[in-house]
Each structure stands twice: as C-alpha cells, then as structure tokens.
Design an enzyme around this catalytic site. Structure first.
Site, PDB file in Angstrom:
ATOM      1  N   LYS A  44       3.489   2.132   0.170  1.00  0.00           N
ATOM      2  CA  LYS A  44       2.797   2.718  -0.979  1.00  0.00           C
ATOM      3  C   LYS A  44       1.529   3.416  -0.500  1.00  0.00           C
ATOM      4  O   LYS A  44       0.600   2.779   0.009  1.00  0.00           O
ATOM      5  CB  LYS A  44       2.400   1.647  -1.993  1.00  0.00           C
ATOM      6  CG  LYS A  44       1.868   2.292  -3.276  1.00  0.00           C
ATOM      7  CD  LYS A  44       1.150   1.314  -4.182  1.00  0.00           C
ATOM      8  CE  LYS A  44      -0.283   1.138  -3.818  1.00  0.00           C
ATOM      9  NZ  LYS A  44      -1.105   2.352  -3.940  1.00  0.00           N
TER      10      LYS A  44
ATOM     11  N   GLU B 238      -6.094  -4.949   7.753  1.00  0.00           N
ATOM     12  CA  GLU B 238      -7.089  -4.126   8.444  1.00  0.00           C
ATOM     13  C   GLU B 238      -8.087  -3.712   7.372  1.00  0.00           C
ATOM     14  O   GLU B 238      -7.775  -2.889   6.519  1.00  0.00           O
ATOM     15  CB  GLU B 238      -6.381  -2.928   9.095  1.00  0.00           C
ATOM     16  CG  GLU B 238      -7.133  -2.373  10.264  1.00  0.00           C
ATOM     17  CD  GLU B 238      -8.107  -1.304   9.846  1.00  0.00           C
ATOM     18  OE1 GLU B 238      -9.268  -1.673   9.546  1.00  0.00           O
ATOM     19  OE2 GLU B 238      -7.728  -0.136   9.806  1.00  0.00           O
TER      20      GLU B 238
ATOM     21  N   CYS C  71     -13.178   3.141   8.098  1.00  0.00           N
ATOM     22  CA  CYS C  71     -13.440   1.706   8.138  1.00  0.00           C
ATOM     23  C   CYS C  71     -14.297   1.325   9.340  1.00  0.00           C
ATOM     24  O   CYS C  71     -15.091   0.401   9.269  1.00  0.00           O
ATOM     25  CB  CYS C  71     -12.138   0.918   8.122  1.00  0.00           C
ATOM     26  SG  CYS C  71     -10.963   1.490   9.344  1.00  0.00           S
TER      27      CYS C  71
ATOM     28  N   GLU D 193     -20.507  -2.391   2.926  1.00  0.00           N
ATOM     29  CA  GLU D 193     -19.824  -1.170   3.357  1.00  0.00           C
ATOM     30  C   GLU D 193     -20.038  -0.098   2.291  1.00  0.00           C
ATOM     31  O   GLU D 193     -19.698  -0.300   1.125  1.00  0.00           O
ATOM     32  CB  GLU D 193     -18.325  -1.480   3.513  1.00  0.00           C
ATOM     33  CG  GLU D 193     -17.543  -0.335   4.075  1.00  0.00           C
ATOM     34  CD  GLU D 193     -16.062  -0.665   4.284  1.00  0.00           C
ATOM     35  OE1 GLU D 193     -15.477  -1.307   3.408  1.00  0.00           O
ATOM     36  OE2 GLU D 193     -15.519  -0.260   5.321  1.00  0.00           O
TER      37      GLU D 193
HETATM   38  P1  NAI Z   1      -8.572  -0.434  -2.177  1.00  0.00           P
HETATM   39  O1  NAI Z   1      -8.615  -1.473  -1.157  1.00  0.00           O
HETATM   40  O2  NAI Z   1      -8.553  -0.823  -3.610  1.00  0.00           O
HETATM   41  O3  NAI Z   1      -7.266   0.487  -1.963  1.00  0.00           O
HETATM   42  C1  NAI Z   1      -6.460   0.505  -0.813  1.00  0.00           C
HETATM   43  C2  NAI Z   1      -4.998   0.418  -1.208  1.00  0.00           C
HETATM   44  O4  NAI Z   1      -4.729  -0.835  -1.818  1.00  0.00           O
HETATM   45  C3  NAI Z   1      -4.539   1.451  -2.213  1.00  0.00           C
HETATM   46  O5  NAI Z   1      -3.236   1.870  -1.868  1.00  0.00           O
HETATM   47  C4  NAI Z   1      -4.522   0.681  -3.524  1.00  0.00           C
HETATM   48  O6  NAI Z   1      -3.638   1.217  -4.466  1.00  0.00           O
HETATM   49  C5  NAI Z   1      -4.049  -0.654  -3.063  1.00  0.00           C
HETATM   50  N1  NAI Z   1      -4.402  -1.777  -3.940  1.00  0.00           N
HETATM   51  C6  NAI Z   1      -5.463  -1.895  -4.787  1.00  0.00           C
HETATM   52  N2  NAI Z   1      -5.444  -3.097  -5.396  1.00  0.00           N
HETATM   53  C7  NAI Z   1      -4.364  -3.754  -4.917  1.00  0.00           C
HETATM   54  C8  NAI Z   1      -3.821  -5.047  -5.139  1.00  0.00           C
HETATM   55  N3  NAI Z   1      -4.400  -5.907  -5.969  1.00  0.00           N
HETATM   56  N4  NAI Z   1      -2.717  -5.405  -4.473  1.00  0.00           N
HETATM   57  C9  NAI Z   1      -2.144  -4.563  -3.594  1.00  0.00           C
HETATM   58  N5  NAI Z   1      -2.598  -3.332  -3.344  1.00  0.00           N
HETATM   59  C10 NAI Z   1      -3.704  -2.926  -3.991  1.00  0.00           C
HETATM   60  O7  NAI Z   1      -9.746   0.567  -1.930  1.00  0.00           O
HETATM   61  P2  NAI Z   1     -10.464   1.501  -3.018  1.00  0.00           P
HETATM   62  O8  NAI Z   1     -10.678   0.805  -4.291  1.00  0.00           O
HETATM   63  O9  NAI Z   1      -9.711   2.743  -3.074  1.00  0.00           O
HETATM   64  O10 NAI Z   1     -11.875   1.696  -2.346  1.00  0.00           O
HETATM   65  C11 NAI Z   1     -12.937   0.808  -2.643  1.00  0.00           C
HETATM   66  C12 NAI Z   1     -13.700   0.500  -1.403  1.00  0.00           C
HETATM   67  O11 NAI Z   1     -12.850  -0.117  -0.456  1.00  0.00           O
HETATM   68  C13 NAI Z   1     -14.253   1.685  -0.662  1.00  0.00           C
HETATM   69  O12 NAI Z   1     -15.449   2.130  -1.168  1.00  0.00           O
HETATM   70  C14 NAI Z   1     -14.407   1.117   0.707  1.00  0.00           C
HETATM   71  O13 NAI Z   1     -15.602   0.398   0.798  1.00  0.00           O
HETATM   72  C15 NAI Z   1     -13.251   0.197   0.848  1.00  0.00           C
HETATM   73  N6  NAI Z   1     -12.112   0.791   1.570  1.00  0.00           N
HETATM   74  C16 NAI Z   1     -11.973   0.465   2.854  1.00  0.00           C
HETATM   75  C17 NAI Z   1     -10.955   1.015   3.587  1.00  0.00           C
HETATM   76  C18 NAI Z   1     -10.782   0.678   4.994  1.00  0.00           C
HETATM   77  O14 NAI Z   1      -9.997   1.319   5.674  1.00  0.00           O
HETATM   78  N7  NAI Z   1     -11.452  -0.312   5.491  1.00  0.00           N
HETATM   79  C19 NAI Z   1     -10.023   1.979   3.011  1.00  0.00           C
HETATM   80  C20 NAI Z   1     -10.229   2.232   1.609  1.00  0.00           C
HETATM   81  C21 NAI Z   1     -11.263   1.656   0.937  1.00  0.00           C
END
Ligand code: NAI
Length: 781
Positions: free
Chosen positions: A194, A268, A302, A396
């Site tokens: 996804k 990750e 990240c 972050e």
């Molecule tokens: P997120 O962690 O919510 O989204 C990443 C993925 O997880 C997306 O595909 C989303 O649809 C999915 N997702 C969301 N809730 C889920 C759940 N309960 N179960 C399974 N999958 C789920 O990140 P978001 O909200 O887009 O960004 C928020 C913050 O997260 C950012 O500001 C940043 O600080 C951090 N982030 C960190 C990343 C990294 O690579 N370390 C990447 C993206 C966001």
C-alpha cells in the site's frame, strides 16, 4: 558590463522539465485508477467516499482520482498473493532473477516518466527524483536480481516467509516501494503493497511495469488508500509478514496490532539524526553536506541530519556561513531543474511543520534567509541556540528545519548526539580520521556517515535502533527480514512443575535457590518462593519467585556491565571456553540434577549437558569470527557493516533445565550483550546451580543475571522495561504474545517462538544477538 559583473548579477533562468508525458499517462489511465490485483487493474471507484484525490502539492491541481480499498479488495489482493506464492518460490532464484532484472531494465527505460510523475505527485525537485530516487530504484532491482540469482547457493537454509504486507510512506514513494518489493520477491515471497495516500501514482505506474516485465499475476499486488487500508493489511489473518516505513506513532500501533499474530515484522521509523561538526572539519564541505542532510527532499527524510551539533569554537562562524549558503538556495517549482527545495508533500504536513515551529521556535533563534513562495512551501530554516532537551531538538519535524546546539568535547558530542529516543543515522565531520572513527562506534544509530550524509545503496544495510525501529533493508542483512530458517517446526507444550505429593519426601537439607543479580545471589523482592518437586514427589528445594522489582535490579546490573560490550572478542571467547570447561568438570552433577527435575533417562540428561558444553564452545568459537563486511558501494567510499552488540537482552528460557539457559546465554554474551535470563519455570534448579559455574569462570558481574519464577508474571515487566534493548522467548505462546505487545513502549527488538521449536543455525542466533551498524567512510579515489 564585464564578464565578472554578468556572473555576479546573473539570475538563473527557469529550466522546467516538461510534464506532458506524465500528464498524458494519467489521461491514458482515464484520470481514475483502481488497484493492481492478480496482475490486472481493477475498476476504479466512482462513489463518493470511495474516491480520493492525488494532487500536485506545488500547484494544488488534481492529478488523478484514486480508489480507497475496501476490505473485500484487500482480501482479493491477499488471496491473489497467497495463490501465487508457492509457485513463485518454487520457480527458483535464478528464474526470479530474470524477472527482477527485467523490472530494473524497465525502470531505467521509463526513468524520465517515473521521475516527472514522482515530482508532480510528491513535490520533490526533479533533480532529486531524476538523479537520486529513480536511479536508486533501478539499482535496487538490479542488486536484488543478483540476490535472487545467488539465493539457492548462498542461502540454502533459508526459505521465503510467504505473503508480505508492505506499507510505505510518501517521502520516497517509488524508492520505498523498491526497498520493499525487490528483496521480498527476490526471496520468493509475494506482496500486497500500500503506497501512502498522498503519493500513489508511481506505484500504479510500477504496476504497469510489472505486467511488461512478466511478473506472474499475484506476485505483486498494489492497493491504494489511507491508514484504514493499512490497518486492514496489518490485521489480515493470511499475511505472514508486515514491513512498514513511516512514523514512530503508527509503527508502535502496528507492533501492538500484530502482537501474538505470528506475523514477522520490520519497522523503519522516524529519526532525529545528529550532524556533528568538529572544529577541525572541512567547513565548506560540512556546509554542503548539511544542505544535503536537511534540505534534501525538503527535510522529509527519516534519516535527515536534522540536529546540528557544532563544536563551540567554530559555532558562530559555522552558523554565519550556513545562513549565507541557505540564502542562496532556490525554492519553488519542483519541475524546474534549477530548484533546490521543492514543495511540502501536502498542506496538512505543512501545517504540522508550522505548528511545531510556532510551539518551539521561540526557545531559540529562528533564521529563514530564503523566503518561500506562496503555496505549499516552507522556507529552509535554522533554529540555533536550542537546549539539547528542547522540544524541537527531540521531536521529528520532517520539514526543512535544522535545529542546532553546541558542544565542547568529543565526549559531550557523543552524549548530546545519543540524547534522543531515536537511533536511525548520524553524520560525523572531522579531518582527523582517529577522531571520526573513535566517535562512530559510540553513536547509537544504525547508520553513520563519516564526512558525508544521506548516502544510500542497495548493498548497504539501512535501518535503526531504539524508537527508529528494527530490521535492516539492503545488503545480505536485509534479506533476513524476508526469509526464515528452513526446517521442521514443532509445537511444544510448556512443562508443568511437578505438583506436591501427599507425603513429601525430603532427601537433603531444604535449600532455597536465590536469584543471581549483578554477580551475587539475591533474595527475591517478593519474599516468596516455590517448592520444586521431583516427578516422584521428592522435594528438591525451593526456587525464588522473582517480581517486577527483581527485573529492575537485574536490568540495572546488566546496564552497569557495559564494559563487557567493549572487551575484545578474543577475551569473550576465552571466558566462554572457561565457562564450558567448568561446566564440563561438573557434568555428572548437572546430569543428575536434570534427571531429578525432569525424570528423564541418564543418557538423555547427559546428552543435554554435553550439548550445553558444545553450545558454549560453539559460541566461544564464533565470538571472534562473525565478520563484518566492507560493502562495495558505487561511490567514493566503503560502507562498513559492523556487528555490534544489541545491548541488554531479556530472555525466557525453554524447559530444558540447563540447555534452555545455555542456548540464550552463549550467543548473547559471545557477541558482547548482557543478559537477564528467566530460567525454565517448571525446572529452575539447574539454572540456579549454574551460578557457581559463572562465579568460577571470570564472567564479570552483571553480564549474566538469572531469575526464576512465573513467566507470565515476568513477561510484562520485562518486555515493558525501557532499558532493555531486546527480549527473546522460547517459553509458551502466551508469553510470546505478551512480549510483542509490551515491547511497543520503546519498540525494542523481539524474538519469540510462540512455543514452537525449530532448529536454528548458529548464524540465526548470532543475527539476533547483533545489530548491524553501517559506517560509510571515504575510501579510495
Ligand atoms: P504515517 O506513518 O501515518 O504514514 C505512513 C504510511 O502508513 C502511509 O501509507 C499511511 O497510510 C499508513 N498508515 C497510517 N496509519 C496506519 C495504521 N494505523 N495502520 C497501518 N498503516 C497506517 O505518516 P504521516 O501521517 O503521513 O506523517 C506524519 C509524520 O510521520 C511526519 O510528519 C513524519 O514525522 C513521520 N513520517 C516519518 C517517515 C519516515 O520515513 N520515518 C515517513 C512518513 C512520515
């Protein structure tokens, strides 16, 4: 006008990349997309509530209408993946290699289309999507085509996991897809992936490439939608493994949601990576490196070097030069080839960044020398003068915001750098190789760049420790996350302690075995103990019932024995040999104890002791032989894969009175870990006899701590303890579940077997007892 004047006054003309082909591809798809399931695109949704929009964050324009997957569609995708898996695995690595190779070739053939589509959808500068993202995607498929080719010969004892659910973020949409899909399908798994809801388009283009590359139907399935769809994947009963990249908050929820399900998991997650500049660094290079570390991809990385630690003597000059460099960054239309900083992925993410800065910015000095245009843009920002514990130094931000503090000595630099709940990456800048290579091993991070930043390659492992998650992606170590040991799995019923007979026979003077904490015998805090009977009813003695407080004491003792992780591998080997030797001298006594406890035959009891001695000798042998690696990365440098100790490992032993204990202690301490082991619940008294062997074998106090008591009472406090780095369990299935659930607190690594036995190779134990740290160092021309 002189040439000099022309150069000085010259402005950059816009050099936009054409979006025509990418837009045409969207039109060809009818601007509406379904999912990619079983080799075909499904019909796109039209009903409101089932459709969501892909937008260009730089302009706000709608690029396409996408389909929010229903549970039925996720079921279909999983069923297709399940149906395809066995056949795909049976094809053999060499046949799979050809398919991965074709994918790599096709990514290259369509490189420009992928790059432009990525930039339109995500807002990242075309320079980055073209030269970094897509190039690395192709490299990743080539590299893993090679891994598929070599699998049968090089990994003969590993098999595919099955169906993998993969959930990826929006910051590197196609690259994260490649990081997930390539190793999974190379090893014979099938996937349901996804993409993030902000950035699904390149995944859908990739689906088309799968058809062209001859990926058999069902091997790659892509479903679109938001976190709710992610949750459907995470909780799906027919998925064997979840691989997630994204926020720590969601990672934690996934850890909880998968606890006890038997699914493998790699996470990750986020970071707050330190960027350490010593006063002897090449300042101009360090500033260029920093621009790359924090403004690359608008800081939505990240492992972004988002926390600047600069040595006090050069801080003022460094900040001034940095602000000057920042003032020259070009921010705007991401399709413009001259642009350095593009758009933030979505207005919601922009709001998040703005809110964080509004909340914490006043604690320091905010510098924004390069204004952002109207729209979904955020100006490159430096916030200096922050206290190391300030909110913005810890959280972050995930935007182009650098926070900064100073340090005086190398020791202080290490202390401040490690003062974070994360542990993803770090950069060290110094022209003194001794200093840089002294600091690198002291940093708590999965990746360290010496005089560089944000370097990635398929051959080099990437991943974090602490709340940055667990598991590695890339390299041989990355394959561990997509394979499992071959071999028979059998379920074992936990042994029951022998119950009290009607008449108790007391042979010897009744004795209560204490706990073993910090090299000393310790009374249990609870003050309780449990009578241990032989099968025929003889009272063998009492074993202490440890409680939460004893776990705390044992972990504290283990944390205090950090010196063990620094002793040489040779020394650790000598100590293990010595333990083996001393156990061997008392072999008959231990065999008798095992017989008394379990009622087994003399031959079997002797065999258990002999195996325990052999295990000690095996891991003594391994102590100085688990080589790291120098990865041949395609740039001016090598990436060193160093096997480091995990730290303090808590372990619940299986029911072999001695063997269960030795199995966990030997590999763990061979690799420099310290252990808090909970002995077999039914037969604890051989483990308590073992203290004497430890006492006479030069094992430093605190390296091995042994508790006895109820596994179900101790599992929760052990797994929930914030100062433990990993927990293992070879006890009952319920213990495994509790451990996975409670470990979510600090996202420690877990290794549990749900009460099933499996023959692990020494290398499986060693992989669990080590963290691979990838250290990038300049090398060669
Ligand atoms: P997120 O962690 O919510 O989204 C990443 C993925 O997880 C997306 O595909 C989303 O649809 C999915 N997702 C969301 N809730 C889920 C759940 N309960 N179960 C399974 N999958 C789920 O990140 P978001 O909200 O887009 O960004 C928020 C913050 O997260 C950012 O500001 C940043 O600080 C951090 N982030 C960190 C990343 C990294 O690579 N370390 C990447 C993206 C966001």
């Amino acid at each position: 006008m002189t040439v000099k004047e022309i150069f000085e006054t010259m402005d950059y003309g816009a050099a936009p990349e054409s979006a025509a082909e990418a837009l045409a591809w969207l039109v060809e798809g009818g601007d509406r997309f379904g999912h990619f399931i079983d080799g075909k695109m499904t019909a796109p949704a039209t009903a409101p509530g089932e459709v969501f929009l892909a937008k260009n964050p730089a302009t706000g324009e709608v690029l396409a209408h996408l389909t929010q997957a229903s549970l039925g569609e996720v079921d279909m995708a999983v069923a297709a993946a399940r149906k395809a898996q066995a056949k795909w695995e049976k094809r053999g690595g060499k046949a799979r290699a050809k398919v991965l190779y074709a994918l790599a070739r096709l990514v290259q053939k369509h490189a420009r289309l992928f790059a432009v589509l990525e930039t339109l959808d995500n807002g990242k500068p075309i320079r980055e999507s073209r030269d970094i993202d897509v190039a690395l995607v192709a490299r990743h498929f080539y590299y893993h085509a090679g891994m598929a080719q070599l699998m049968d010969e090089e990994l003969p004892n590993r098999a595919a996991l099955g169906v993998c659910g993969q959930i990826i973020p929006w910051n590197f949409p196609l690259l994260m897809l490649a990081w997930k899909v390539a190793p999974a399908i190379a090893m014979g798994n099938t996937v349901v992936l996804k993409p993030a809801e902000y950035t699904s388009l390149t995944a859908l283009l990739f689906a088309q490439i799968c058809q062209e590359a001859g990926v058999p139907k069902g091997v790659v399935n892509i479903v679109t939608g938001d976190g709710a769809v992610g949750e459907m994947i995470v909780t799906h009963p027919d998925i064997d493994k979840i691989a997630f990249t994204g926020s720590t908050a969601v990672g934690r929820r996934i850890r909880q949601a998968t606890a006890g399900s038997g699914k493998s998991l790699t996470l990750e997650l986020g970071g707050k990576s330190p960027y350490i500049v010593f006063e002897d660094a090449d300042i101009d290079s360090a500033i260029e490196g920093l621009v790359d570390a924090i403004f690359f991809n608008q800081g939505q990385v990240c492992c972004a070097g988002s926390r600047l630690l600069v040595q006090e003597g050069i801080a003022e000059d460094f900040h001034a030069r940095l602000i000057d460099r920042m003032s020259k960054l070009r921010i705007g239309n991401p399709l413009d080839k001259c642009i350095d900083v593009g758009a933030i992925v979505d207005p919601k993410q922009l709001e998040r960044i703005e809110a964080l800065i509004a909340k914490g910015g006043m604690e320091g000095t905010v510098n924004q020398p390069c204004p952002a245009p109207e729209g979904c843009f955020y100006p490159p920002t430096l916030i200096s003068g922050l206290h190391p514990s300030a909110m913005l130094m810890q959280e972050e931000i995930f935007g182009p915001v650098l926070v900064s503090t100073t340090f005086r000595t190398p020791e202080e630099a290490v202390q401040v750098a490690n003062n974070t709940r994360f542990g993803l990456a770090a950069s060290v800048w110094s022209e003194n190789v001794n200093l840089a290579l002294d600091i690198a091993p002291k940093l708590v991070a999965g990746v360290v760049w010496v005089n560089g930043s944000n370097m990635f390659d398929a051959a080099a492992g990437f991943g974090g420790v602490r709340e940055s998650g667990f598991g590695r992606e890339g390299g041989w170590e990355g394959l561990m996350a997509y394979t499992k040991p071959k071999g028979k799995v059998t379920t074992v019923k936990p042994a029951m302690a022998h119950s009290k007979p009607d008449t108790v026979e007391v042979l010897n003077l009744d004795r209560t075995a204490k706990l073993y904490i910090g090299g000393k015998q310790a009374r249990p805090d609870s003050g309780y103990s449990q009578a241990i009977y032989a099968p025929k009813g003889t009272l063998l003695g009492h074993a202490s019932l440890a409680s939460r407080k004893d776990i705390r004491n044992a972990v504290e003792a283990a944390q205090g024995a950090k010196g063990w992780s620094k002793t040489t591998a040779h020394n650790r080997a000598q100590v293990l040999y010595f333990v083996g030797e001393n156990l061997s001298a008392r072999a008959d006594e231990f065999a008798q104890r095992i017989r008394d406890l379990t009622g087994t035959t003399e031959a079997k009891a002797k065999e258990e002791v002999a195996e325990a001695i052999d295990t000690l000798f095996t891991f003594a042998a391994w102590a100085d032989k688990l080589d790291g690696a120098a990865k041949p990365v395609p740039m001016r440098g090598v990436a060193l894969a160093m096997n480091e100790a995990v730290g303090v490992i808590g372990a619940f032993c299986d029911d072999r009175p001695l063997g269960g204990l030795i199995d966990v202690i030997a590999p763990a301490i061979a690799m420099g870990n310290r252990v808090v082991a909970v002995a077999s619940e039914a037969y604890p008294l051989a483990a308590t006899d073992f203290y004497q062997v430890l006492d006479t074998s030069d094992v430093p106090a605190g390296v091995v701590n042994i508790l006895t008591g109820s596994h179900s009472d101790l599992a929760k406090p052990m797994a929930g303890h914030m100062d433990l780095e990993a927990v293992w369990s070879f006890s009952g299935a319920d213990i495994s579940k509790t451990i996975e659930l409670e470990s979510a607190g600090n996202l420690k690594r877990t290794w549990v077997n749900f009460g099933q036995t499996r023959t692990y190779a020494a290398r499986d134990w060693l992989a669990q007892a080590t963290e691979v740290k990838t250290i990038w160092v300049p090398y060669g021309e």
